[in-house]
Every structure is written in structure tokens, then in C-alpha cells.
Design a protein around this motif. Structure first.
Motif, PDB file in Angstrom:
ATOM      1  N   GLU A 121      31.855  34.209  43.257  1.00 25.84           N
ATOM      2  CA  GLU A 121      32.320  35.638  43.840  1.00 25.84           C
ATOM      3  C   GLU A 121      33.795  35.142  43.627  1.00 25.84           C
ATOM      4  OE1 GLU A 121      31.779  39.860  45.361  1.00 25.84           O
ATOM      5  OE2 GLU A 121      29.843  37.896  45.258  1.00 25.84           O
ATOM      6  N   SER A 122      35.243  35.837  42.893  1.00 26.84           N
ATOM      7  CA  SER A 122      35.982  35.827  43.534  1.00 26.84           C
ATOM      8  C   SER A 122      36.171  36.595  45.101  1.00 26.84           C
ATOM      9  CB  SER A 122      37.240  37.147  42.562  1.00 26.84           C
ATOM     10  OG  SER A 122      38.610  37.358  43.062  1.00 26.84           O
ATOM     11  N   THR A 123      37.647  35.496  45.385  1.00 26.52           N
ATOM     12  CA  THR A 123      37.826  36.390  47.100  1.00 26.52           C
ATOM     13  C   THR A 123      39.014  37.010  47.060  1.00 26.52           C
ATOM     14  OG1 THR A 123      39.259  34.441  46.544  1.00 26.52           O
ATOM     15  CG2 THR A 123      36.907  33.058  47.722  1.00 26.52           C
ATOM     16  N   GLU A 124      38.833  37.552  45.845  1.00 22.45           N
ATOM     17  CA  GLU A 124      39.835  38.353  46.097  1.00 22.45           C
ATOM     18  C   GLU A 124      39.845  39.629  45.345  1.00 22.45           C
ATOM     19  OE1 GLU A 124      43.387  37.385  47.038  1.00 22.45           O
ATOM     20  OE2 GLU A 124      42.800  35.246  47.107  1.00 22.45           O
ATOM     21  N   ASN A 125      38.622  40.343  44.817  1.00 22.69           N
ATOM     22  CA  ASN A 125      38.068  41.241  44.240  1.00 22.69           C
ATOM     23  C   ASN A 125      36.712  40.842  44.147  1.00 22.69           C
ATOM     24  OD1 ASN A 125      40.795  42.047  43.290  1.00 22.69           O
ATOM     25  ND2 ASN A 125      40.830  40.851  41.938  1.00 22.69           N
ATOM     26  N   ALA A 126      36.314  41.602  44.788  1.00 30.65           N
ATOM     27  CA  ALA A 126      34.803  42.234  45.426  1.00 30.65           C
ATOM     28  C   ALA A 126      33.989  42.397  43.721  1.00 30.65           C
ATOM     29  CB  ALA A 126      34.265  42.840  46.339  1.00 30.65           C
ATOM     30  N   GLY A 127      33.009  41.845  43.080  1.00 33.77           N
ATOM     31  CA  GLY A 127      32.459  42.534  41.795  1.00 33.77           C
ATOM     32  C   GLY A 127      32.745  41.687  40.635  1.00 33.77           C
ATOM     33  N   TYR A 128      33.798  40.538  41.032  1.00 35.91           N
ATOM     34  CA  TYR A 128      34.823  39.832  40.171  1.00 35.91           C
ATOM     35  C   TYR A 128      34.427  38.584  39.788  1.00 35.91           C
ATOM     36  CZ  TYR A 128      37.367  43.995  37.882  1.00 35.91           C
ATOM     37  OH  TYR A 128      37.845  45.128  37.797  1.00 35.91           O
ATOM     38  N   TYR A 129      34.164  37.632  38.958  1.00 32.47           N
ATOM     39  CA  TYR A 129      33.922  35.992  39.282  1.00 32.47           C
ATOM     40  C   TYR A 129      34.792  35.437  38.606  1.00 32.47           C
ATOM     41  CZ  TYR A 129      29.002  37.948  41.072  1.00 32.47           C
ATOM     42  OH  TYR A 129      28.704  39.407  41.737  1.00 32.47           O
ATOM     43  N   ASN A 130      35.348  34.423  38.711  1.00 34.11           N
ATOM     44  CA  ASN A 130      35.791  33.099  38.337  1.00 34.11           C
ATOM     45  C   ASN A 130      35.027  31.682  38.329  1.00 34.11           C
ATOM     46  OD1 ASN A 130      38.466  34.084  39.472  1.00 34.11           O
ATOM     47  ND2 ASN A 130      37.594  33.706  41.219  1.00 34.11           N
ATOM     48  N   PRO A 168      45.483  35.762  36.578  1.00 30.24           N
ATOM     49  CA  PRO A 168      44.265  35.846  37.028  1.00 30.24           C
ATOM     50  C   PRO A 168      43.146  35.732  36.567  1.00 30.24           C
ATOM     51  CG  PRO A 168      45.925  36.478  38.781  1.00 30.24           C
ATOM     52  CD  PRO A 168      46.130  37.145  37.339  1.00 30.24           C
ATOM     53  N   PHE A 169      42.290  34.701  36.535  1.00 29.89           N
ATOM     54  CA  PHE A 169      40.623  35.122  35.585  1.00 29.89           C
ATOM     55  C   PHE A 169      40.170  35.164  35.259  1.00 29.89           C
ATOM     56  CE2 PHE A 169      38.830  33.446  31.504  1.00 29.89           C
ATOM     57  CZ  PHE A 169      38.932  33.617  29.692  1.00 29.89           C
ATOM     58  N   GLU A 170      39.752  36.773  36.063  1.00 28.01           N
ATOM     59  CA  GLU A 170      38.617  37.097  36.771  1.00 28.01           C
ATOM     60  C   GLU A 170      37.653  37.837  35.655  1.00 28.01           C
ATOM     61  OE1 GLU A 170      39.919  37.199  41.009  1.00 28.01           O
ATOM     62  OE2 GLU A 170      40.468  38.873  40.145  1.00 28.01           O
ATOM     63  N   MET A 171      36.165  37.491  35.722  1.00 23.97           N
ATOM     64  CA  MET A 171      35.436  38.251  34.820  1.00 23.97           C
ATOM     65  C   MET A 171      35.095  39.176  35.276  1.00 23.97           C
ATOM     66  SD  MET A 171      35.728  36.672  31.982  1.00 23.97           S
ATOM     67  CE  MET A 171      38.214  36.577  32.149  1.00 23.97           C
ATOM     68  N   PRO A 172      34.707  40.355  34.557  1.00 22.04           N
ATOM     69  CA  PRO A 172      34.561  41.769  35.309  1.00 22.04           C
ATOM     70  C   PRO A 172      32.864  42.045  36.282  1.00 22.04           C
ATOM     71  CG  PRO A 172      34.152  42.446  32.877  1.00 22.04           C
ATOM     72  CD  PRO A 172      34.736  41.378  33.295  1.00 22.04           C
ATOM     73  N   ASN A 173      31.546  40.890  35.338  1.00 21.10           N
ATOM     74  CA  ASN A 173      30.522  40.813  35.914  1.00 21.10           C
ATOM     75  C   ASN A 173      30.385  38.749  35.498  1.00 21.10           C
ATOM     76  OD1 ASN A 173      29.616  40.177  34.034  1.00 21.10           O
ATOM     77  ND2 ASN A 173      30.247  42.162  33.234  1.00 21.10           N
ATOM     78  N   LYS A 174      29.506  38.984  36.787  1.00 15.16           N
ATOM     79  CA  LYS A 174      28.505  37.076  36.751  1.00 15.16           C
ATOM     80  C   LYS A 174      28.254  36.973  35.166  1.00 15.16           C
ATOM     81  CE  LYS A 174      25.876  33.989  39.231  1.00 15.16           C
ATOM     82  NZ  LYS A 174      25.235  33.682  40.454  1.00 15.16           N
ATOM     83  N   ASP A 175      27.546  37.722  34.551  1.00 19.07           N
ATOM     84  CA  ASP A 175      27.485  37.537  33.059  1.00 19.07           C
ATOM     85  C   ASP A 175      27.934  36.666  32.024  1.00 19.07           C
ATOM     86  OD1 ASP A 175      24.699  38.022  33.329  1.00 19.07           O
ATOM     87  OD2 ASP A 175      24.515  40.745  32.836  1.00 19.07           O
ATOM     88  N   ILE A 176      29.429  37.564  31.759  1.00 18.53           N
ATOM     89  CA  ILE A 176      30.519  37.395  31.498  1.00 18.53           C
ATOM     90  C   ILE A 176      30.765  35.774  31.968  1.00 18.53           C
ATOM     91  CG2 ILE A 176      32.029  38.195  30.128  1.00 18.53           C
ATOM     92  CD1 ILE A 176      31.720  41.187  30.079  1.00 18.53           C
ATOM     93  N   ALA A 177      30.986  35.976  33.445  1.00 22.01           N
ATOM     94  CA  ALA A 177      31.556  35.012  33.463  1.00 22.01           C
ATOM     95  C   ALA A 177      30.568  33.631  32.895  1.00 22.01           C
ATOM     96  CB  ALA A 177      31.743  34.788  34.750  1.00 22.01           C
ATOM     97  N   SER A 178      29.221  33.528  33.250  1.00 24.44           N
ATOM     98  CA  SER A 178      28.411  32.610  33.330  1.00 24.44           C
ATOM     99  C   SER A 178      28.507  32.764  31.313  1.00 24.44           C
ATOM    100  CB  SER A 178      27.259  32.818  33.537  1.00 24.44           C
ATOM    101  OG  SER A 178      26.991  33.209  34.523  1.00 24.44           O
TER     102      SER A 178
END
Length: 283
Positions: free
Chosen positions: A57-66, A81-91
Motif C-alpha cells: 500500500e502506498s505511503t503517500e496516498n491511502a487506498g493506492y498500491y505500489n 509515481p506509479f500508484e494503482m487505484p486498488n490492490k487487484d490491479i497492482a497484483s
């Protein structure tokens, strides 16, 4: 394949090894002049340079994932910054990176979700208007609005079966009146009201949803098919069928060209199904 692991800490520096050209992670948009190429590095065929892949989980934006490569945060091709809007997409993107090996080297063409996400971050976020206009520009030449003439009765029958329901849905869904062509090749002229309403529908999408829309629009040469797919009027299999009516009829008559039609089918399926899945994961 290396195990996708959880990383305990996120380091402050990032990994950026993607590209906007044919040697790297290519976006699904034509290159926007406002987005620089100078930061992109080719990586196609490069040996896998990392061992473990993870998601945090992003330390910058809650609810986003790296996405993490050996604990380091992956950056976008343009070093954003390459932060995904949810964990499923990031995974899923992490899985694409984890699937790369040293036999063939890194293969950007096998990373469909990475391509869509890079498009959303680097191409669409800086200039939404460019992307919106690009999608709407398909309306005057939309595949679904062009029917063959009466002499080609087999293709015409297929087109009427699959195109007409989509046109009726589009007109009803957005309260518009689309023009169609029989046997013509010229661009269709639609009313200003029609174009405005379609543009408004496109403008309501967030960058990741818009990346999915333009991917399907470009692949099918039809914003009507793309909107019908995202609005769940049709499935991704139906979108593939409708977009390939004429080509598949030619294959039935003349046969499949090995290394040509079969590759086109594969790429078509991957791009449309990936965009459909990413959009669904956003809902």
C-alpha cells in the motif's frame, strides 16, 4: 517463476525501466506531443534484473498500491509515481513482472495491464482532453455504422444481426441519433448534439477507465463497441466477434494465413479482454 512476495519496507527510490517505444512498455495511445520521450529506456529482451516482486500500500496516498521489485517502488515509463487505484490491479501488474524470465528476457508485449496502467498515468493524466478527443474522433468512421451493399448479402446479413442492436442501444442509452452508411466510404456527419453527448460520456471516465475505453476503441475501430462493452451491453467475446466480422468471413472463404490471422486473433483477444477486466476491477 519467482514467488510473488510481500515486502516489509518500501525504499525511497524507485525503479523505472519501461519505454514508450517498440522496445519497452508501450502505451495504447498515439504519442502525445505534450509527453516527453526523453525519459524512456528500452528494456525488451533485457535479462530479469530483480528477484522478488511484491505489492504494498502506498505511503503517500491511502487506498493506492505500489508494485515493488526487490522492495523498490516501480515508477512509470515517464518516471511518474506509479500508484494503482486498488490492490487487484497492482497484483496483476506484479504478476506480469514476476512472469518475466531470463530465457527470453523481459517481454513488454506480454504485459497488457502494465501497458494500460502506463497509458493512464503517463498519457491520460497529463492531458485528458487529448485522449477524450482521440476516442470521440472514431465516431465519424465507426465500424458499426458502416454496412456493406446488397450485393455482399452474407456479410450484410451478419452486420445487420450484430450492428443494429448496438446502434439502437447507443441511440437509446445516450439519447442520440446516429447516422449510418450502406455501401459508402465517406466519413459520416453526426449532429453537434450527438457528438457532445458522446464526448460527455467519455469525459465522465477516470484515467484508468479512459485507458480501457481507448484501448478497445482503437482495437475495434469503434467507440460504439467500446462503450457497449464498458456498459455491459455486450461481453468481451461479443466485442471481439463484432469487431472482426469481415475479417473472419474472409477467413471462412479463403482460409487462415498462419502467422497472420492467428496472431491478429490472439492480440485482439488479449487487448480487449485485458481492458474489460481492468475496467471491471475499477467498479
Amino acid at each position: 517463476m519467482q514467488r510473488i512476495c510481500r515486502s516489509i519496507g518500501v525504499k525511497s527510490f524507485g525503479v523505472r525501466l519501461c519505454s514508450s517505444n517498440t522496445n519497452g512498455i508501450i502505451s495504447s495511445l498515439p504519442q502525445n506531443s505534450k509527453v516527453s520521450n526523453s525519459t524512456h529506456d528500452p528494456i525488451a529482451g533485457r535479462r530479469r534484473f530483480y528477484k522478488d516482486v511484491g505489492v504494498a500500500e502506498s505511503t503517500e496516498n491511502a487506498g493506492y498500491y505500489n508494485i515493488l521489485l526487490d522492495g523498490r517502488v516501480l515508477k512509470s515509463p515517464a518516471f511518474a509515481p506509479f500508484e494503482m487505484p486498488n490492490k487487484d490491479i497492482a497484483s496483476i501488474i506484479a504478476g506480469e513482472w514476476d512472469a518475466q524470465d531470463n530465457c527470453l528476457g523481459i517481454q513488454p508485449t506480454s504485459m497488457a495491464f502494465m501497458k494500460l496502467a502506463a497509458t493512464a498515468v503517463d498519457q491520460i493524466t497529463p492531458d485528458r482532453e487529448y485522449t477524450q478527443q482521440h476516442c470521440v474522433s472514431f465516431l465519424p468512421t465507426d465500424t458499426v455504422l458502416y454496412f456493406t451493399d446488397q450485393e455482399d448479402r452474407i456479410l450484410l446479413r451478419k452486420q445487420e444481426k450484430h450492428f443494429k442492436p448496438l446502434i439502437s442501444w447507443m441511440n437509446s442509452e445516450f439519447n442520440i441519433d446516429l447516422n449510418v452508411s450502406y455501401g459508402g466510404m465517406r466519413k459520416l456527419e453526426h449532429s453537434a448534439d450527438t457528438v457532445s453527448k458522446v464526448r460527455a460520456a467519455v469525459g465522465a471516465l477516470n484515467p484508468f477507465e479512459l485507458a480501457c475505453l481507448q484501448c478497445v476503441t482503437m482495437e475495434c475501430k469503434s467507440i460504439i463497441i467500446a462503450l457497449a462493452l464498458l456498459h455491459r451491453k455486450i461481453s468481451y467475446k461479443e466485442a471481439i466477434l463484432v469487431s472482426r466480422l469481415e475479417e473472419e468471413l474472409q477467413c471462412e472463404v479463403w482460409g487462415v494465413v498462419e502467422g497472420g490471422h492467428d496472431i491478429d486473433r490472439l492480440h485482439n483477444k488479449i487487448r480487449i479482454s485485458s481492458a474489460c477486466l481492468m475496467y471491471e476491477l475499477m467498479q
